[in-house]
Design a protein around this motif. Sequence first.
Motif, PDB file in Angstrom:
ATOM      1  N   TRP A  66     -12.992  28.224 -69.154  1.00 60.41           N
ATOM      2  CA  TRP A  66     -12.587  27.476 -67.965  1.00 60.41           C
ATOM      3  C   TRP A  66     -12.944  28.198 -66.675  1.00 60.41           C
ATOM      4  O   TRP A  66     -12.838  27.625 -65.592  1.00 60.41           O
ATOM      5  CB  TRP A  66     -11.096  27.173 -68.019  1.00 60.41           C
ATOM      6  N   LEU A  67     -13.396  29.452 -66.753  1.00 61.86           N
ATOM      7  CA  LEU A  67     -13.810  30.149 -65.539  1.00 61.86           C
ATOM      8  C   LEU A  67     -15.085  29.546 -64.951  1.00 61.86           C
ATOM      9  O   LEU A  67     -15.415  29.810 -63.800  1.00 61.86           O
ATOM     10  CB  LEU A  67     -14.036  31.641 -65.831  1.00 61.86           C
ATOM     11  N   GLY A  68     -15.779  28.737 -65.740  1.00 64.65           N
ATOM     12  CA  GLY A  68     -16.968  28.076 -65.232  1.00 64.65           C
ATOM     13  C   GLY A  68     -16.694  26.663 -64.741  1.00 64.65           C
ATOM     14  O   GLY A  68     -17.611  25.852 -64.663  1.00 64.65           O
ATOM     15  N   PHE A  69     -15.445  26.384 -64.370  1.00 65.43           N
ATOM     16  CA  PHE A  69     -15.054  25.019 -63.988  1.00 65.43           C
ATOM     17  C   PHE A  69     -15.834  24.504 -62.778  1.00 65.43           C
ATOM     18  O   PHE A  69     -16.015  23.293 -62.618  1.00 65.43           O
ATOM     19  CB  PHE A  69     -13.556  24.985 -63.647  1.00 65.43           C
ATOM     20  N   TYR A  70     -16.298  25.382 -61.924  1.00 69.25           N
ATOM     21  CA  TYR A  70     -16.881  24.956 -60.656  1.00 69.25           C
ATOM     22  C   TYR A  70     -18.399  24.772 -60.732  1.00 69.25           C
ATOM     23  O   TYR A  70     -19.021  24.352 -59.739  1.00 69.25           O
ATOM     24  CB  TYR A  70     -16.581  26.009 -59.581  1.00 69.25           C
ATOM     25  N   LEU A  71     -19.023  25.088 -61.854  1.00 69.20           N
ATOM     26  CA  LEU A  71     -20.480  25.068 -61.922  1.00 69.20           C
ATOM     27  C   LEU A  71     -21.032  23.680 -61.628  1.00 69.20           C
ATOM     28  O   LEU A  71     -20.451  22.665 -61.999  1.00 69.20           O
ATOM     29  CB  LEU A  71     -20.937  25.545 -63.301  1.00 69.20           C
ATOM     30  N   PHE A  72     -22.169  23.667 -60.965  1.00 65.20           N
ATOM     31  CA  PHE A  72     -22.800  22.401 -60.573  1.00 65.20           C
ATOM     32  C   PHE A  72     -24.311  22.582 -60.634  1.00 65.20           C
ATOM     33  O   PHE A  72     -24.812  23.705 -60.742  1.00 65.20           O
ATOM     34  CB  PHE A  72     -22.367  21.998 -59.163  1.00 65.20           C
ATOM     35  N   ALA A  73     -25.028  21.472 -60.573  1.00 63.66           N
ATOM     36  CA  ALA A  73     -26.488  21.531 -60.596  1.00 63.66           C
ATOM     37  C   ALA A  73     -26.977  22.161 -59.297  1.00 63.66           C
ATOM     38  O   ALA A  73     -26.795  21.597 -58.216  1.00 63.66           O
ATOM     39  CB  ALA A  73     -27.068  20.127 -60.771  1.00 63.66           C
ATOM     40  N   TRP A  74     -27.586  23.322 -59.401  1.00 61.62           N
ATOM     41  CA  TRP A  74     -28.031  24.044 -58.207  1.00 61.62           C
ATOM     42  C   TRP A  74     -29.173  23.275 -57.535  1.00 61.62           C
ATOM     43  O   TRP A  74     -30.146  22.889 -58.170  1.00 61.62           O
ATOM     44  CB  TRP A  74     -28.493  25.448 -58.589  1.00 61.62           C
ATOM     45  N   PRO A  75     -29.055  23.028 -56.225  1.00 67.52           N
ATOM     46  CA  PRO A  75     -30.058  22.197 -55.539  1.00 67.52           C
ATOM     47  C   PRO A  75     -31.325  22.974 -55.192  1.00 67.52           C
ATOM     48  O   PRO A  75     -31.360  24.208 -55.231  1.00 67.52           O
ATOM     49  CB  PRO A  75     -29.319  21.776 -54.264  1.00 67.52           C
ATOM     50  N   THR A  76     -32.356  22.252 -54.832  1.00 64.74           N
ATOM     51  CA  THR A  76     -33.597  22.867 -54.360  1.00 64.74           C
ATOM     52  C   THR A  76     -33.734  22.770 -52.848  1.00 64.74           C
ATOM     53  O   THR A  76     -34.699  23.302 -52.285  1.00 64.74           O
ATOM     54  CB  THR A  76     -34.815  22.192 -55.016  1.00 64.74           C
TER      55      THR A  76
END
Length: 426
Positions: A66-76
């Motif tokens: 759950w420590l990775g709850f904030y991960l998102f698709a990194w933009p370009t």
Amino acid sequence: MVRVGPPVGPSRPGFWRSPLRGPWLTSVLGAVLLVGITVMFVTGLLSYAAYNPDLGGNDKTPDRGWLGFYLFAWPTDPYWLYRLNQGVHVTLGIVLIPVLLAKLWSVIPRLFSWPPVKSVGQVLERLSLLLLVGGVLFEFATGVLNIQLAYVFPGSFYPLHFYGAWVFIGAFVFHVAFRIPLMIRMLRSGGLREELRRPTGRGAAVEADESGLVTPNPAAPTISRRGALGMVGAGSLVLLAVTAGQSIGGFLRATALLAPRGQDPGPGPNGFQVNKTAVGVGIRARDVGPAWRLSVRGGGRERIFTRAQLLALPQHRAALPIACVEGWSTEDQDWSGVRLADLAALVGFTDRAPGVFVQSAQLRGSFRSTTLRDNQVRDPRSLLALRVNGADLSPDHGYPARIIVPANPGVHNTKWVTRLTFGENA
């Protein structure tokens, strides 16, 4: 066994005799760290997200849960996003070192307070202090050693730094919740301007010592609080001056004396910073010589290309920097090569290019492969680069072919590429 009787040594009242210590000085340093560490934590989380660790082949931090709850698709976009984020993260971390050391010096009596156990609340507070001090020293030590290429801790830097950051920030939030009312009162009660005008020989303003930091037996002052804060500020400014140039670039790059890759490696089209050299990762002449081939796979198809055949495909250009987790970055370089989306189309992905799994010829070292998201592949600036600044790539910059993607961490711009697999492993 807990000793009975008056404390001795560093636990004895009056052992720590500096007249500078007190809740006011600690509060000023704490306020600076409160802002600075918050920014560092946020930029650190963003830096981790930029590695797209939820994609296969990229994750260097197992069981993050759950420590990775904030991960998102990194933009370009913007293309300089990772360069800015990592430059701020590393430079701020270096600049805060004098403030951190001064803060630890200012509160050292509390680490030896007596008796060691008074109540459940005190036990919890001392435990938080242990995690706070240990955590901050661990985070700063691992970070500095990593950027100075002298990482000596066991295991990979990424999970140790990631988990250490969460342990530290938990203790940090707990400590701030306990101490911020006192910090606010001290900053309001002792005017900053008045305190900084106080000369060395004058006694400090009387402080209601709820902190246990004011010594009952002060030594003769040798420096004022103004002087102490000035020394800390000067130390931070010096570290800023010899570090920031590696991220800012231009003529300031020559001032980055503490940056192991802060100086230009030489003239010419390939005269910009290198993370890993070809020799350093075991690249052999036969791996990148005339027999080199690129395999492009996806959708059950495979195409094999020589470098000459890749150069015969439509070539595109992109002006992009390289930015490294160590904090250094290059200016925009003029890359040219084949768009990743065009290579995906050659194996059947003509409508919507998927992600891609990239593999390198390097034999040792980390990041021998990486996975890029579909949004990264579809960006028209994302290239399998064959040339830079009008010249062929040098061996250290990834000849015969390398990846270059906007806003991508440098280690994910894989060099010496031998295989691209679209869709299946991405």
